[in-house]
Design a protein around this motif. Structure first.
Motif, PDB file in Angstrom:
ATOM      1  N   LEU A 144       0.827  -1.204   0.000  1.00  0.00           N
ATOM      2  CA  LEU A 144       0.000   0.000   0.000  1.00  0.00           C
ATOM      3  C   LEU A 144       0.868   1.264   0.000  1.00  0.00           C
ATOM      4  CD1 LEU A 144      -2.835  -1.079   2.474  1.00  0.00           C
ATOM      5  CD2 LEU A 144      -2.848  -1.132  -0.030  1.00  0.00           C
ATOM      6  N   LYS A 145       2.017   1.194   0.664  1.00  0.00           N
ATOM      7  CA  LYS A 145       2.955   2.318   0.602  1.00  0.00           C
ATOM      8  C   LYS A 145       3.484   2.498  -0.817  1.00  0.00           C
ATOM      9  CE  LYS A 145       4.793   2.087   5.357  1.00  0.00           C
ATOM     10  NZ  LYS A 145       6.017   1.808   6.157  1.00  0.00           N
ATOM     11  N   GLU A 146       3.838   1.384  -1.473  1.00  0.00           N
ATOM     12  CA  GLU A 146       4.342   1.465  -2.844  1.00  0.00           C
ATOM     13  C   GLU A 146       3.279   2.028  -3.777  1.00  0.00           C
ATOM     14  OE1 GLU A 146       6.272  -1.437  -6.335  1.00  0.00           O
ATOM     15  OE2 GLU A 146       5.880  -2.227  -4.332  1.00  0.00           O
ATOM     16  N   PHE A 147       2.033   1.687  -3.524  1.00  0.00           N
ATOM     17  CA  PHE A 147       0.918   2.213  -4.301  1.00  0.00           C
ATOM     18  C   PHE A 147       0.804   3.722  -4.155  1.00  0.00           C
ATOM     19  CE2 PHE A 147      -3.764   3.111  -4.462  1.00  0.00           C
ATOM     20  CZ  PHE A 147      -3.990   2.768  -5.788  1.00  0.00           C
ATOM     21  N   GLY A 148       1.288   4.245  -3.029  1.00  0.00           N
ATOM     22  CA  GLY A 148       1.256   5.692  -2.799  1.00  0.00           C
ATOM     23  C   GLY A 148       0.337   6.139  -1.691  1.00  0.00           C
ATOM     24  N   ALA A 149      -0.271   5.177  -0.983  1.00  0.00           N
ATOM     25  CA  ALA A 149      -1.167   5.537   0.109  1.00  0.00           C
ATOM     26  C   ALA A 149      -0.384   6.107   1.290  1.00  0.00           C
ATOM     27  CB  ALA A 149      -1.952   4.304   0.559  1.00  0.00           C
ATOM     28  N   ASN A 150      -1.052   6.928   2.057  1.00  0.00           N
ATOM     29  CA  ASN A 150      -0.492   7.370   3.332  1.00  0.00           C
ATOM     30  C   ASN A 150      -0.715   6.259   4.360  1.00  0.00           C
ATOM     31  OD1 ASN A 150       0.345   9.969   2.512  1.00  0.00           O
ATOM     32  ND2 ASN A 150      -1.736  10.757   2.734  1.00  0.00           N
ATOM     33  N   VAL A 151       0.335   5.866   5.053  1.00  0.00           N
ATOM     34  CA  VAL A 151       0.250   4.803   6.053  1.00  0.00           C
ATOM     35  C   VAL A 151       0.823   5.305   7.372  1.00  0.00           C
ATOM     36  CG1 VAL A 151       0.985   2.479   6.697  1.00  0.00           C
ATOM     37  CG2 VAL A 151       0.413   2.984   4.310  1.00  0.00           C
ATOM     38  N   GLU A 152       0.039   5.194   8.433  1.00  0.00           N
ATOM     39  CA  GLU A 152       0.485   5.579   9.768  1.00  0.00           C
ATOM     40  C   GLU A 152       0.414   4.360  10.679  1.00  0.00           C
ATOM     41  OE1 GLU A 152      -0.437   8.908  13.267  1.00  0.00           O
ATOM     42  OE2 GLU A 152      -1.833   8.642  11.591  1.00  0.00           O
ATOM     43  N   ILE A 153       1.554   3.992  11.269  1.00  0.00           N
ATOM     44  CA  ILE A 153       1.636   2.801  12.119  1.00  0.00           C
ATOM     45  C   ILE A 153       1.816   3.235  13.564  1.00  0.00           C
ATOM     46  CG2 ILE A 153       2.938   0.697  12.619  1.00  0.00           C
ATOM     47  CD1 ILE A 153       3.791   0.688   9.669  1.00  0.00           C
ATOM     48  N   LYS A 154       0.895   2.820  14.409  1.00  0.00           N
ATOM     49  CA  LYS A 154       0.976   3.068  15.844  1.00  0.00           C
ATOM     50  C   LYS A 154       0.944   1.722  16.570  1.00  0.00           C
ATOM     51  CE  LYS A 154      -1.436   7.544  15.725  1.00  0.00           C
ATOM     52  NZ  LYS A 154      -2.603   8.315  16.237  1.00  0.00           N
ATOM     53  N   GLU A 155       1.044   1.771  17.877  1.00  0.00           N
ATOM     54  CA  GLU A 155       0.985   0.541  18.654  1.00  0.00           C
ATOM     55  C   GLU A 155      -0.403  -0.100  18.500  1.00  0.00           C
ATOM     56  OE1 GLU A 155       1.773  -1.132  23.191  1.00  0.00           O
ATOM     57  OE2 GLU A 155       1.849   1.010  22.762  1.00  0.00           O
ATOM     58  N   ASN A 156      -0.424  -1.289  17.910  1.00  0.00           N
ATOM     59  CA  ASN A 156      -1.646  -2.086  17.743  1.00  0.00           C
ATOM     60  C   ASN A 156      -2.696  -1.430  16.860  1.00  0.00           C
ATOM     61  OD1 ASN A 156      -0.809  -4.308  19.308  1.00  0.00           O
ATOM     62  ND2 ASN A 156      -1.276  -3.180  21.186  1.00  0.00           N
ATOM     63  N   GLU A 157      -2.304  -0.527  15.974  1.00  0.00           N
ATOM     64  CA  GLU A 157      -3.246  -0.016  14.985  1.00  0.00           C
ATOM     65  C   GLU A 157      -2.502   0.560  13.787  1.00  0.00           C
ATOM     66  OE1 GLU A 157      -5.416   3.056  17.237  1.00  0.00           O
ATOM     67  OE2 GLU A 157      -4.715   4.472  15.705  1.00  0.00           O
ATOM     68  N   ILE A 158      -3.151   0.463  12.637  1.00  0.00           N
ATOM     69  CA  ILE A 158      -2.576   0.964  11.385  1.00  0.00           C
ATOM     70  C   ILE A 158      -3.654   1.722  10.631  1.00  0.00           C
ATOM     71  CG2 ILE A 158      -1.563   0.315   9.159  1.00  0.00           C
ATOM     72  CD1 ILE A 158      -0.376  -2.136  10.548  1.00  0.00           C
ATOM     73  N   THR A 159      -3.318   2.925  10.159  1.00  0.00           N
ATOM     74  CA  THR A 159      -4.253   3.740   9.383  1.00  0.00           C
ATOM     75  C   THR A 159      -3.729   3.899   7.968  1.00  0.00           C
ATOM     76  OG1 THR A 159      -4.962   4.981  11.340  1.00  0.00           O
ATOM     77  CG2 THR A 159      -5.365   5.994   9.191  1.00  0.00           C
ATOM     78  N   VAL A 160      -4.606   3.672   6.999  1.00  0.00           N
ATOM     79  CA  VAL A 160      -4.272   3.817   5.589  1.00  0.00           C
ATOM     80  C   VAL A 160      -5.250   4.791   4.957  1.00  0.00           C
ATOM     81  CG1 VAL A 160      -4.075   2.648   3.358  1.00  0.00           C
ATOM     82  CG2 VAL A 160      -3.349   1.473   5.452  1.00  0.00           C
ATOM     83  N   SER A 161      -4.728   5.766   4.211  1.00  0.00           N
ATOM     84  CA  SER A 161      -5.605   6.737   3.562  1.00  0.00           C
ATOM     85  C   SER A 161      -5.145   7.004   2.136  1.00  0.00           C
ATOM     86  CB  SER A 161      -5.654   8.049   4.358  1.00  0.00           C
ATOM     87  OG  SER A 161      -4.367   8.578   4.540  1.00  0.00           O
ATOM     88  N   LYS A 162      -6.091   7.426   1.323  1.00  0.00           N
ATOM     89  CA  LYS A 162      -5.843   7.692  -0.092  1.00  0.00           C
ATOM     90  C   LYS A 162      -4.842   8.816  -0.274  1.00  0.00           C
ATOM     91  CE  LYS A 162      -8.224   9.451  -4.210  1.00  0.00           C
ATOM     92  NZ  LYS A 162      -9.497   9.967  -4.745  1.00  0.00           N
TER      93      LYS A 162
END
Length: 417
Positions: free
Chosen positions: A266-284
């Protein structure tokens, strides 16, 4: 059950379901320990039910509860002398893990399951077990596995290797697994080794396989809670990358799960990715083309194919040939739903090339495959026009709450019986 999907954008937060792969491994290790203990957060998927049911047929005494998102309280393992029938339903993991386990314990029994399950390739596994006194005829076991050198074709299924890794430590005498040909789905073997370590089993990795000391004892050292599943979460996280913002809780990025590679894709695709403790957020964000090698993570290929539909240029996914022997012919299924949505694809030996376009809604066949249905849902929600997915109830195999979470995030569904 057929489901109508109306296009929408997915946004919000959901809890990733339990890792089915980890549940299978914890359950079998706990069974082999014969000791008291608790495993929670096992979920309610059909494949997990298949393993619990099979272990009961093989002598497991336990209590099940719905608390803590599914809990199994282990009491003991009884000796079985009644030639039980062990039903694995549709679960390939259950069958391929427990054939060697039952052989190692010397349990005379017959394994059964759906026609599709029993038609999947298991002859190489049966062959190597029979070379060591298992005496398996069809799926009926009559012998008791003996130690030695186990040469296995590693290019068919990592589940063969996991089954042996569970079984060989309890044999009288040392054993060695020699892996022939390239190893597929290697990350699942890593998950197996992690589970074995948690139950006090020592495995020595070698350049071409494993050395396994015999006469080891499984120990239920600690009560366990199952991790959230990257494989199941990949569908809704991908929806976030295509057109929204989606957060998955109960995901540990330090996990040994190989399917966490979805985050890098998803990062390679260009999405914004935020990784926190026990959760991950992905946005367009951007929609870049990608080349994805899925040899070690075949369960991500279907949703990666959907992601490719929305890229800026053609995408390549390699390592696809093994999809032909999954719950369905997944490779054919992917090319079918892409074609129906107006997206062109081209198959090359062990590769799939996808040419992005603007997908359109259609009626899609679920092919009795949970991952196909969930992939078609994500594709449909970002297509032009309504879609209908046939046989959508098959999601119960791995992710029974998928449509609940899908609608929680803003997905628009209408169940058509």
């Amino acid at each position: 059950m057929d489901v109508k999907i109306t296009p929408s954008n997915l946004n919000g937060t959901f809890y990733a379901p339990p890792s089915k792969s980890q549940v299978h491994r914890f359950l079998i290790c706990a069974y082999l320990s014969g000791e008291k203990g608790i495993i929670n957060n096992i979920g309610t998927s059909k494949d997990v039910f298949a393993t619990v049911s099979a272990l009961k047929s093989l002598g497991l005494i336990c209590k099940e509860s719905v608390k803590n998102n599914g809990e199994v309280v282990f009491e003991k393992r009884e000796v079985i002398n009644n030639n039980p029938t062990v039903n694995c339903f549709e679960s390939g993991s259950t069958l391929r893990f427990l054939l060697p386990v039952a052989s190692a314990l010397g349990i005379k029994c017959t394994f059964t399951g759906t026609e599709r399950l029993l038609s999947r390739p298991n002859d190489k596994l049966v062959q190597v077990l029979n070379e060591h006194n298992a005496d398996i005829n069809g799926y009926t076991l009559n012998g008791k596995l003996t130690n030695g050198i186990f040469k296995i074709d590693a290019n068919i299924s990592s589940q063969y290797i996991t089954g042996l890794l569970f079984s060989l430590p309890i044999l009288d005498g040392d054993s060695e697994i020699i892996l022939e040909n390239d190893v597929v789905s290697k990350d699942y073997i890593t998950l197996t080794l992690d589970a074995l370590q948690k139950f006090g089993i020592t495995i020595v990795e070698k350049d071409n396989g494993f050395f396994i000391k015999g006469n080891q004892k499984y120990k239920f050292l600690n009560n366990l809670s199952v991790e959230g599943d990257f494989s199941s979460a990949s569908f809704l996280l991908t929806a976030g990358a295509i057109g929204g913002t989606v957060t998955a809780k109960n995901l540990d990025y330090n996990s040994k799960q190989g399917d966490k590679k979805i985050i890098e894709l998803l990062k390679e695709f260009g999405a914004n990715v935020e990784i926190k403790e026990n959760e991950i957020t992905v946005s367009k964000n951007e929609r870049n083309a990608f080349n994805f090698n899925a040899k070690s993570t075949p369960d991500l290929i279907q949703i990666a194919s959907v992601l490719a539909c929305f890229a800026s240029e053609k995408c390549k996914i390699s390592g696809v040939d093994r999809l032909k022997i999954k719950e369905s012919d997944r490779l054919n299924g992917i090319m079918d739903f892409l074609s129906k949505s107006g997206v062109k694809s081209k198959y090359l030996p062990d590769e799939l090339i996808i040419f992005p376009s603007n997908p359109v809604g259609n009626t899609f066949n679920g092919d009795n495959d949970h991952r196909t249905v969930m992939s078609e849902c994500v594709l449909s929600t970002y297509s032009s026009g309504n879609s209908t997915i046939l046989g959508a109830e098959v999601i119960n195999k791995s992710y029974p709450d998928f449509f609940k979470d899908f609608t929680l995030l803003g997905g628009k569904t209408n169940v058509l019986f």
